[in-house]
Design an enzyme around this catalytic site. Structure first.
Site: not given
Length: 393
Positions: A206, A227, A259, A285
């Site tokens: 982030h 991520h 995913d 996540d």
């Protein structure tokens, strides 16, 4: 060892006198250096032997055309099955844990989201017993020390610079295993040193930081990229950004949400070619809506709408975690690989071996001496059985 031996997969071992290992055999067992017919011997919660081909004596669990892989290890998951780790309710946390365990995740961190100081501490305290019991591998603090510009599904009103006293108090609980920070926040590099000094994993995520600053964060102690690509400044040929710094340093494990939504599968190969499967950890996540119908949910204090399995914030439209499970990640990795065998080997490294090594745990690989965590999959790679510590769960 009651007729069990270990051809090429670890030293010869013996069972305790008067005891007998349980043998599982299947058409496909993913062992170090082998993906094909094989067997695993389990005793006392540990793997005591493995082998290629048929076992030396009849197996107690003859699994046929099944696929046997190590239990999945998830570094980044907020909840699932209608339950969350973030609410401060231990009973709800147990429900989330059981949901993901049924999908093959035998080891997991419980990821929290940005919250005020008191609420964050309550959430950590609520998970302490689960960590002490060995049910959780620890707590992952994803926030509140993140960048407003890349806040994703975190409440921007609660983001803040790391406060040494708050951080030290959370680390002193002994259950915080990983902390995600944005290195551009004031005091972040010192906070990274504090996290690493406490024996936890410091992670970059982030963030809008540039290549050089992320490199400084790695030198300060960062060992995980949260991520990769998601909620961070993008790659650019003149501004390489966080992803290039994280991929380029062999000390760093990078998370990848496999995913098929968070990162295009075409980039998975690029990441693997750059970092290798031993540095790429597939993570879900997942949030509370994993395994649940479409509808409205909450992530921390924010409203989320799930449509066709995709979770987004209702107000900003940002992706709000995933609805994935460990077995779904494995299937996606196998489907994207050139062939099934190489896909299984790659998927096992990403969903089990690499995250286990990142946490320094004795799971994630089917070899003697490891805790006997394994997943029995159908030929279609759906979960048939889950074993943890040598017992079906």
């Amino acid at each position: 060892m009651n007729g069990l031996h270990d051809p090429g997969h670890g030293e010869r071992r013996r069972t305790a006198p008067g005891e007998r290992a349980i043998v599982l055999a299947a058409e496909t067992v993913v062992l170090p250096g082998h993906c094909g017919p094989g067997w695993v011997g389990v005793e006392g919660g540990r793997i005591v032997a493995t082998g290629i081909g048929r076992p030396p004596r009849p197996a107690e669990h003859e699994l046929g055309v099944a696929v046997v892989v190590p239990g999945f290890v998830d570094l980044h998951v907020h909840g699932g099955g209608g339950a969350a780790y973030t609410t401060g309710d231990p009973a709800e946390a147990r429900r989330a844990l059981r949901f993901h365990r049924a999908h093959g995740t035998t080891t997991t961190l419980a990821s929290l989201v940005t919250a005020g100081p008191a609420e964050l501490r309550r959430a950590v305290d609520a998970l302490t017993e689960l960590v002490a019991d060995g049910e959780l591998a620890g707590v992952h603090l994803e926030g509140p020390w993140l960048a407003e510009a890349r806040c994703g599904a975190h409440d921007p009103a609660l983001l803040r610079d790391p406060d040494p006293a708050e951080l030290d108090a959370l680390l002193a609980t002994g259950v915080v295993r990983m902390v995600t920070l944005a290195p551009e926040r004031r005091g972040a590099l010192d906070a990274i040193r504090r996290v690493a000094g406490a024996g936890a994993l410091a992670a970059v995520g982030h963030t809008d930081a540039g290549y050089e600053l992320v490199g400084s964060a790695i030198e300060a102690g960062v060992r995980v990229g949260t991520h990769l690509f998601n909620a961070m400044a993008p790659l650019h040929h003149r501004e390489p950004g966080p992803a290039a710094a994280l991929l380029g340093d062999p000390r760093v494990t990078v998370e990848l949400v496999t995913d098929g939504l968070h990162v295009h599968p075409a980039l998975w190969d690029l990441v693997l070619a750059s970092a290798g499967p031993t540095r790429v950890a597939a993570v879900t996540d997942a949030m509370v809506a994993a395994g649940m119908p479409d509808g409205r949910y909450r992530l921390g204090g924010l409203d989320v709408r799930v449509r066709e399995g995709v979770a987004r914030l209702e107000r900003r439209g940002s992706i709000a975690g995933s609805t994935a499970t460990g077995d779904a990640l494995l299937r996606a990795i196998v489907a994207a690989a050139p062939d099934r065998r190489s896909g299984l080997v790659r998927a096992v490294a990403m969903t089990a071996g690499t995250p286990a090594a990142t946490l320094g745990l004795d799971v994630g690989v089917l070899e003697p001496g490891r805790r006997a965590d394994l997943v029995v999959l159908s030929p279609e790679l759906t979960v048939r059985e889950v074993w943890r510590g040598g017992a079906p769960v």
